[in-house]
Enzyme design. Structure first.
Site, PDB file in Angstrom:
ATOM      1  N   HIS A   1      26.450   1.805  50.420  1.00 43.03           N
ATOM      2  CA  HIS A   1      25.906   2.885  49.605  1.00 43.03           C
ATOM      3  C   HIS A   1      26.605   3.059  48.266  1.00 43.03           C
ATOM      4  O   HIS A   1      26.363   4.027  47.544  1.00 43.03           O
ATOM      5  CB  HIS A   1      25.984   4.184  50.430  1.00 43.03           C
ATOM      6  CG  HIS A   1      24.958   5.181  50.064  1.00 43.03           C
ATOM      7  ND1 HIS A   1      25.278   6.439  49.607  1.00 43.03           N
ATOM      8  CD2 HIS A   1      23.614   5.111  50.084  1.00 43.03           C
ATOM      9  CE1 HIS A   1      24.171   7.107  49.375  1.00 43.03           C
ATOM     10  NE2 HIS A   1      23.147   6.328  49.649  1.00 43.03           N
TER      11      HIS A   1
ATOM     12  N   LYS B   1      27.499   2.782  44.397  1.00 41.60           N
ATOM     13  CA  LYS B   1      26.764   2.676  43.129  1.00 41.60           C
ATOM     14  C   LYS B   1      27.827   2.605  42.058  1.00 41.60           C
ATOM     15  O   LYS B   1      28.212   3.609  41.481  1.00 41.60           O
ATOM     16  CB  LYS B   1      25.854   3.889  42.913  1.00 41.60           C
ATOM     17  CG  LYS B   1      24.810   4.057  43.988  1.00 41.60           C
ATOM     18  CD  LYS B   1      24.883   5.453  44.515  1.00 41.60           C
ATOM     19  CE  LYS B   1      23.865   5.610  45.626  1.00 41.60           C
ATOM     20  NZ  LYS B   1      24.332   6.551  46.604  1.00 41.60           N
TER      21      LYS B   1
ATOM     22  N   ASP C   1      34.946  -5.173  32.503  1.00 42.48           N
ATOM     23  CA  ASP C   1      36.174  -5.662  31.848  1.00 42.48           C
ATOM     24  C   ASP C   1      37.440  -5.029  32.421  1.00 42.48           C
ATOM     25  O   ASP C   1      38.280  -4.493  31.689  1.00 42.48           O
ATOM     26  CB  ASP C   1      36.096  -5.438  30.337  1.00 42.48           C
ATOM     27  CG  ASP C   1      34.981  -6.233  29.687  1.00 42.48           C
ATOM     28  OD1 ASP C   1      34.594  -7.276  30.235  1.00 42.48           O
ATOM     29  OD2 ASP C   1      34.505  -5.815  28.621  1.00 42.48           O
TER      30      ASP C   1
END
Length: 191
Positions: A129, A131, A136
């Site tokens: 789940h 996100k 960099d």
């Protein structure tokens, strides 16, 4: 009543230490130490703020590497920005929740794979789940993007969502990159 409160105050630490002692060692281990606050923090809220545009803009600034952990990845402008970063020579890598592959995310998966972006599918968890986008991590300009925002059209246009862009904090970005790698080791390459 006052005596009962005093007794509770004296017993509470003993009860807590007893409960902690009963936990397995792995559960008692402390989380990593806190990281000093530094850099920049930008918050955005859908549907009012253009989170999609914010993410695309951050991806356009990537110079070395982009690591993505996606529960859902169907948003065309975001996938287009990942492909554009790859075409600029940025090392782009994606983890997706295997259980969320549907017609739209399968199309985005094909688009990424066609552009040479390696994609792994997380199968170990009921829901992968996360996100998260790490940009960099090894550079002073490192950024972490995280929040409730799924990388979908609906997240921008139909849902109440939030996101944080945590910039210029390479130590934090390195922690997120290490977590990304830990998940990749348990994932399966997408076919």
């Amino acid at each position: 009543m006052i005596q009962a409160l005093r007794l509770c105050r004296r017993l509470a630490p003993l009860l807590l230490s007893g409960l902690l002692a009963a936990l397995p060692a792995s559960a008692r281990e402390a989380a990593e130490p806190a990281i000093a606050a530094q850099g920049t923090v930008q918050a955005a809220f859908a549907p009012w703020d253009d989170i999609e545009g914010l993410i695309v803009g951050q991806l356009a600034e990537a110079r070395k590497q982009v690591l993505v952990q996606a529960y859902l990845l169907t948003n065309r402008p975001i996938v287009d920005a990942l492909v554009a970063a790859r075409k600029r020579g940025v090392d782009v890598r994606v983890l997706m929740d295997n259980g969320q592959l549907d017609k739209n995310s399968t199309e985005r998966l094909r688009q990424l794979r066609s552009a040479g972006v390696p994609v792994w599918l997380e199968t170990r968890y009921r829901n992968a789940h996360n996100k998260v986008i790490v940009i960099d991590a090894a550079l002073p300009s490192a950024a972490v993007i995280t929040g409730s925002f799924n990388f979908t059209w609906s997240a921008q246009h139909k849902n109440a969502e939030n996101i944080l862009v945590l910039g210029r904090n390479p130590t934090l970005a390195a922690r997120y990159a290490a977590n990304w790698e830990r998940h990749r080791q348990d994932a399966e390459p997408a076919q």
